[in-house]
Design an enzyme around this catalytic site. Structure first.
Site, PDB file in Angstrom:
ATOM      1  N   ASP A 186       3.969   4.195  -2.796  1.00  0.00           N
ATOM      2  CA  ASP A 186       2.935   3.620  -3.641  1.00  0.00           C
ATOM      3  C   ASP A 186       2.336   2.425  -2.892  1.00  0.00           C
ATOM      4  O   ASP A 186       2.834   1.988  -1.856  1.00  0.00           O
ATOM      5  CB  ASP A 186       3.519   3.205  -5.008  1.00  0.00           C
ATOM      6  CG  ASP A 186       2.433   3.104  -6.065  1.00  0.00           C
ATOM      7  OD1 ASP A 186       2.758   3.181  -7.265  1.00  0.00           O
ATOM      8  OD2 ASP A 186       1.243   2.963  -5.691  1.00  0.00           O
TER       9      ASP A 186
HETATM   10  C1  GLC Z   1      -1.386   2.033  -7.717  1.00  0.00           C
HETATM   11  C2  GLC Z   1      -0.534   2.896  -8.638  1.00  0.00           C
HETATM   12  C3  GLC Z   1      -0.499   4.340  -8.262  1.00  0.00           C
HETATM   13  C4  GLC Z   1      -1.830   4.735  -7.651  1.00  0.00           C
HETATM   14  C5  GLC Z   1      -1.975   3.992  -6.335  1.00  0.00           C
HETATM   15  C6  GLC Z   1      -3.326   4.249  -5.657  1.00  0.00           C
HETATM   16  O1  GLC Z   1      -0.751   0.815  -7.474  1.00  0.00           O
HETATM   17  O2  GLC Z   1       0.808   2.477  -8.852  1.00  0.00           O
HETATM   18  O3  GLC Z   1      -0.189   5.089  -9.450  1.00  0.00           O
HETATM   19  O4  GLC Z   1      -1.875   6.132  -7.430  1.00  0.00           O
HETATM   20  O5  GLC Z   1      -1.778   2.594  -6.466  1.00  0.00           O
HETATM   21  O6  GLC Z   1      -4.357   3.748  -6.446  1.00  0.00           O
END
Ligand code: GLC
Length: 754
Positions: A280
């Protein structure tokens, strides 16, 4: 549900969607030409244009792309942008490796459907698959071939804002929806231009954040991890999902993005997953903040060796992995395996053969009619009718001339397009949203009725300056529609709440309008269940609408006026108060149960020394699986085809149980019922929940029509992780229910012998 948590899989080869001899040969040939830096470049991802987390957009992006240091970009959402970046990679880099473009296509891309928690309330995986298919078609047209969806985190704590993004509290239902999203996104063949690769997230245990506080620590036993939080991920992998995203949280002191037990032992050794794992947003860098790495090099090494293949936005793999490989701290073949996982997905998607998309700027084009109709259908199926009491001349809903010609529409959510979209709105345009006010105005005019309106108050804040106008509108009406709830961005990421009450002074407005004595239909917009105790006692009709997406208004008007009947069922327990949280139906009985769920004398003789509160009930305001419609249904006693069966034969898959019941529409209108199958096991080596969902059927029945529902119970439904941490079916007493929610019905009993 344990069966899917073992090495075996219900599918022959889930990875077949993105791996075959031809793909492997092309991967090998390319890998053989790559330098270490180019290999590491494939494991580097950053945001192209907009930020969905902390930090900044990388400045020297084009240079990094031309030097082969970018495997993936995300948040570029128009063909013009993705083609431009792609040209830099394909024509500007040495090996011409295309970029994989990702994006958070969570509940639609250009056409916006209800938030996932609302979609889950449909209990209709086929519907969700169709919405994901439309989203894939729209996103792929812009060059987006990877979505960071489905979010399959089980959530038992509505304070956690991201409960809005998932399918609720149950692992069986969550698994069914995980499969549906993967099928919808990935389509029949990944190589089809309108297929996009799915990404099951956030692996794993993110929804167990203590206090419901986003990003907070989770404490999950291995058994609960395997019985509750892992199954939806296993279902997604089993359905052929090409990627997973590792989570931010730590569990048992180990950050999820540096956890070899989940990322390698479970995901690779047990499940044989052959896709890739992306971290993430900056989760690799954050393992330093967790305190298990003092520098970026250590963070990169620990996260990579644990099993994260691609680094989202930390920019730590790129500068550190080449040195780690050269110093022998990261084996060269381990690097090759991660690069292989990424390249096979790119080959499977056809990116090497067709890296560009047509330049039609669909992002600026209104959603297609088919998508809009589906958005309305999905919204209608997502609504949950919580209450519909008699106000003297029958149930208040559906509305119509018989209910009086004058309607007052009051509340801060009656006409807010942006709030109807909820969180993660993709490339959708708030201008495309049809609000309740817009649709109701049209309907009232067509029916020769009269509509008065007043905002009454803001979503948050304590000004009562609008109350007088609202009460005036209420007094001059025959029925009041109150549009209350949360703002669309008070759930989703970084949006945990310490309260589950209506925000601001909306409760006071509700009480003031109720004091006028006019019948109220409360339409609740929220990204989580709200503790609406006062409303449940004083408001005759309550419809939970979640955040319904761009067809909010037309869908609500059709349901409120009875053109279609509400059919949604709760996938999360609705607490009476935040003090009850975490609250979920599939809980253990404890040694001092307050109730006696299956009439076995579990209820302690002494009513005092039992589990509970001195100031609140144990039960939720509305239970998992619950929902009303405009007709009624009855259930026959549940039937089982065997009264005893061998646990060994069940475990071997050579025997199964058939459970059935008859469901009848006992009302005067057609309606859709969701018949639910629950089990309980007693006499096992570890305590098992008082109820577990193991099947459901959506039935559309005409008045008076009866239909038999059949369910099969076998190894997958009856196995669990026992005292030796083995996934088995044990000898036990099995109780089975078929009913309208997790609280009703009398069970049939079956003995599972040796
Ligand atoms: C965010 C979220 C994740 C998302 C990613 C890209 O922090 O936790 O669910 O897909 O970053 O936006």
């Amino acid at each position: 549900m344990g069966a899917l948590a073992t090495a075996s899989s219900s599918r022959a080869d889930p990875g077949a969607a993105f791996s075959n001899p031809q793909i492997e040969a092309r991967v090998d040939a390319l890998l053989g030409q790559m330098t270490v830096e180019e290999k590491v470049g494939q494991l580097n991802q950053f945001a192209a244009d907009t930020l969905t987390g902390p930090g900044q957009v990388v400045s020297d992006g084009d240079q990094k792309i031309r030097s082969g240091q970018v495997g993936s970009l995300f948040n570029a959402v128009a063909a013009k942008a993705t083609n431009r970046y792609q040209k830099e990679a394909v024509e500007g880099s040495r090996l011409h490796i295309p970029i994989l473009f990702g994006y958070d296509v969570i509940h639609g891309f250009r056409t916006l459907f209800p938030i996932p928690l609302g979609l889950s309330a449909s209990w209709d995986p086929g519907l969700v698959e169709r919405t994901a298919r439309v989203a894939a078609q729209e996103a792929s047209r812009e060059g987006v071939r990877w979505t960071f969806s489905p979010m399959v985190d089980i959530a038992r704590d509505p304070r956690w804002g991201r409960i809005a993004e998932g399918a609720g509290e149950d692992p069986y239902l969550g698994s069914e929806f995980a499969r549906a999203y993967v099928r919808g996104y990935q389509g029949m063949r990944l190589g089809d231009p309108d297929s996009i690769i799915a990404c099951a997230k956030h692996f794993v245990g993110y929804g167990a954040a203590e206090g419901g506080r986003d990003y907070n620590t989770a404490e999950i036993s291995e058994r609960t991890l395997r019985d509750v939080y892992l199954p939806p991920f296993h279902a997604a992998v089993d359905e052929g999902a090409g990627t997973l995203m590792s989570a931010f949280n730590a569990s048992d002191g180990v950050p999820a993005s540096a956890n070899p037990f989940t990322l390698t032992q479970v995901l690779r050794d047990e499940w044989r997953f052959s896709g890739f794992v992306v971290s993430d947003w900056t989760a690799v860098r954050e393992i330093m903040l967790h305190g298990i790495a003092d520098d970026g090099r250590t963070a990169a090494r620990k996260s990579f060796l644990a099993g994260v293949d691609m680094d989202m936005q930390s920019d730590l793999f790129l500068p550190n992995l080449p040195g780690l490989v050269r110093d022998g701290e990261v084996p060269a073949d381990r690097l090759d395996e991660s690069v292989r996982r990424v390249l096979r997905i790119k080959f499977a998607l056809g990116l090497f053969d067709k890296p560009y998309v047509g330049t039609t700027e669909a992002v600026g084009v209104p959603p297609a009619r088919r998508g809009v109709d589906l958005a309305r259908e999905a919204a209608e199926e997502s609504f949950v009718l919580l209450q519909n009491r008699d106000t003297g001349s029958g149930a208040l809903l559906p509305l119509g001339a018989g209910r009086g010609r004058r309607i007052a529409l009051i509340g801060p959510l009656a006409d807010s397009g942006l709030d109807m979209m909820g969180s993660w709105t993709g490339a959708a345009d708030p201008g495309d949203v049809v609000t309740l006010r817009t649709a109701l105005s049209r309907r009232v005019a067509s029916e020769g009725m009269v509509l008065s309106e007043a905002r009454g108050t803001a979503i948050a804040g304590d000004s009562e300056s609008g109350f007088a106008e609202a009460l005036g509108a209420a007094r001059s009406s025959d029925v009041v529609i109150l549009a209350l709830g949360e703002s669309g961005h008070s759930s989703g990421e970084a949006s945990s709440r310490s309260s589950l009450d209506l925000p601001g002074n909306q409760e006071r407005l509700l009480e003031a309008v109720a004091a006028t004595g006019k019948p109220i239909v409360l339409v609740l917009f929220s990204g989580r269940p709200l503790s609406i105790g006062w409303a449940s006692r004083h408001v005759p009709a309550i419809l939970e609408a979640w955040f319904p997406g761009q067809q909010a208004g037309p869908a609500l008007v059709r349901v409120l006026f009875g053109d279609s009947s509400p059919s949604g069922r709760l996938t999360v327990s609705v607490p009476r108060s935040v003090g009850q949280v975490p609250i979920y139906y599939n809980s253990l009985n404890t040694g001092r149960p307050r109730s006696d769920p299956i009439g076995l004398g579990d209820k302690k003789a002494d009513p005092y020394y039992v589990t509970g509160y001195i100031d609140e009930k144990n039960t939720p305001l509305y239970p998992f699986g619950y929902g009303l419609t405009y007709t009624t249904f009855s259930y026959s006693p549940v039937r089982v085809d065997l009264s005893t069966i061998s646990a060994r034969a069940l475990k071997a898959g050579t025997a199964h149980l058939t459970v059935s019941a008859d469901v009848r529409n006992t009302g005067a209108r057609e309606g859709t019922e969701t018949a639910q199958l629950y089990i309980r096991l007693r006499g096992t080596s570890v305590a098992r929940p008082v109820r577990e969902l193991k099947g459901f059927r959506r039935l559309r029945l005409a008045p008076g029509e009866s239909r038999r529902v059949d369910f099969t119970l076998g190894r997958e439904e009856l196995s669990f992780w026992n005292i030796e941490m083995k996934d088995v079916v044990e000898p036990a007493s099995l109780y089975v229910w078929v009913g309208p929610d997790c609280t009703q019905g009398s069970p049939a009993k079956v003995e599972l012998g040796e």
